[in-house]
Design an enzyme around this catalytic site. Structure first.
Site, mmCIF file in Angstrom:
data_model
loop_
_atom_site.group_PDB
_atom_site.id
_atom_site.type_symbol
_atom_site.label_atom_id
_atom_site.label_comp_id
_atom_site.label_asym_id
_atom_site.label_seq_id
_atom_site.Cartn_x
_atom_site.Cartn_y
_atom_site.Cartn_z
ATOM 1 C CG HIS A 1 24.479 -28.961 13.929
ATOM 2 N ND1 HIS A 1 24.158 -27.965 13.035
ATOM 3 C CD2 HIS A 1 25.743 -29.342 13.643
ATOM 4 C CE1 HIS A 1 25.202 -27.773 12.233
ATOM 5 N NE2 HIS A 1 26.177 -28.593 12.582
ATOM 6 C CD GLU B 1 29.678 -27.513 14.911
ATOM 7 O OE1 GLU B 1 30.491 -28.083 14.196
ATOM 8 O OE2 GLU B 1 28.451 -27.563 14.724
HETATM 9 C C1 PEP Z 1 29.008 -28.588 11.023
HETATM 10 O O1 PEP Z 1 27.977 -28.421 10.405
HETATM 11 O O2 PEP Z 1 28.975 -29.126 12.141
HETATM 12 C C2 PEP Z 1 30.253 -28.125 10.426
HETATM 13 C C3 PEP Z 1 31.258 -27.948 11.217
HETATM 14 O O3 PEP Z 1 30.235 -27.923 9.080
HETATM 15 P P1 PEP Z 1 31.487 -27.456 8.165
HETATM 16 O O4 PEP Z 1 32.670 -28.300 8.582
HETATM 17 O O5 PEP Z 1 31.062 -27.745 6.767
HETATM 18 O O6 PEP Z 1 31.725 -26.017 8.444
#
Ligand code: PEP
Length: 232
Positions: free
Chosen positions: A105, A154
């Site tokens: 992450h 992400e």
């Molecule tokens: C995450 O931290 O993996 C994430 C997607 O957070 P958020 O949904 O709050 O953007």
């Protein structure tokens, strides 16, 4: 059958009693009847709480006979096997409760300087115990260790900001990762809510979502699951 991954990343939130309350509400609303009726998609619902909450959640899922429907994941894993590593939690310990683990992450890469080498060791440790890594990348060309089958794309600017990525550009990255890195499943993560989840799920190469903030509320996370309807 189309597989859809709906992953909750609770991060450093919830005490034992708050997690318990979440579960009572989550399992008590319309979710279970929705899942019973909508069987044409194989929905993998995965809750990733802090380590200390895993035994409680595993017990509750067992009690409600839901261990087959809702799975647990850890948010981190030791790169080492059991041994003298103060503060770490090994894959063997995690495997008692969880079948998935989030690795790489961006918050851990940034705050704990996790390198590609460490992430590779974490992936191997997980795989040795049959724990499936949910490997996070923030860029289409980020290193992905071998053995990874499930990737969460992400983009850093989309995490926790309320500014999700454009679904078409997330789709382009997902397609690239599948084709060039030979990854089976790609999820999108970054400011997903019940209002925008469908925009991602309906992209042909996006197989689910990793949800942070919006997964903390049981009603909202249940709604995300119910609004996630792929084009079949
Ligand atoms: C995450 O931290 O993996 C994430 C997607 O957070 P958020 O949904 O709050 O953007």
């Amino acid at each position: 059958m189309k597989k859809l991954f709906l992953v909750a990343n609770w991060k450093e939130h919830k005490t034992l009693s708050e997690a318990h309350q979440f579960m009572i509400s989550f399992l008590g609303n319309d979710l279970l009847s929705y899942l019973a009726k909508n069987v044409s998609v194989d929905r993998k619902i995965i809750l990733c709480p802090s380590f200390i909450l895993l035994p409680e959640l595993a017990g509750l899922l067992h009690e409600f006979h839901l261990s087959g429907k809702i799975k647990l994941g850890a948010q981190n894993i030791s790169p080492y096997p059991d041994g003298p590593h103060t503060g770490e939690v090994s894959a063997r310990q995690i495997a008692e409760f969880a079948s998935y683990v989030i690795i790489g992450h961006s918050e851990r890469r940034r705050e704990y300087n996790e390198s590609d080498e460490i992430l590779e060791k974490k992936v191997s440790a997980a795989l040795e115990q049959n724990i499936t890594p949910i490997f996070c990348v923030s860029d289409k060309d980020e290193f992905i260790p071998s053995g990874v089958t499930l990737v969460a794309y992400e983009p850093v600017d989309a995490i926790g900001t309320g500014s999700p990525d454009d679904p078409k550009s997330a789709q382009a990255v997902a397609s690239y990762i599948k084709e060039k890195k030979h990854i089976h499943y790609v999820l999108y993560g970054g400011s997903v809510t019940s209002r925008n989840v469908d925009l991602y799920i309906q992209q042909p190469d996006i197989d689910g979502v990793l949800v942070g903030g919006a997964s903390l509320d049981p009603v909202e996370f249940s709604q995300i699951i119910q609004n996630a309807n792929p084009l079949l």
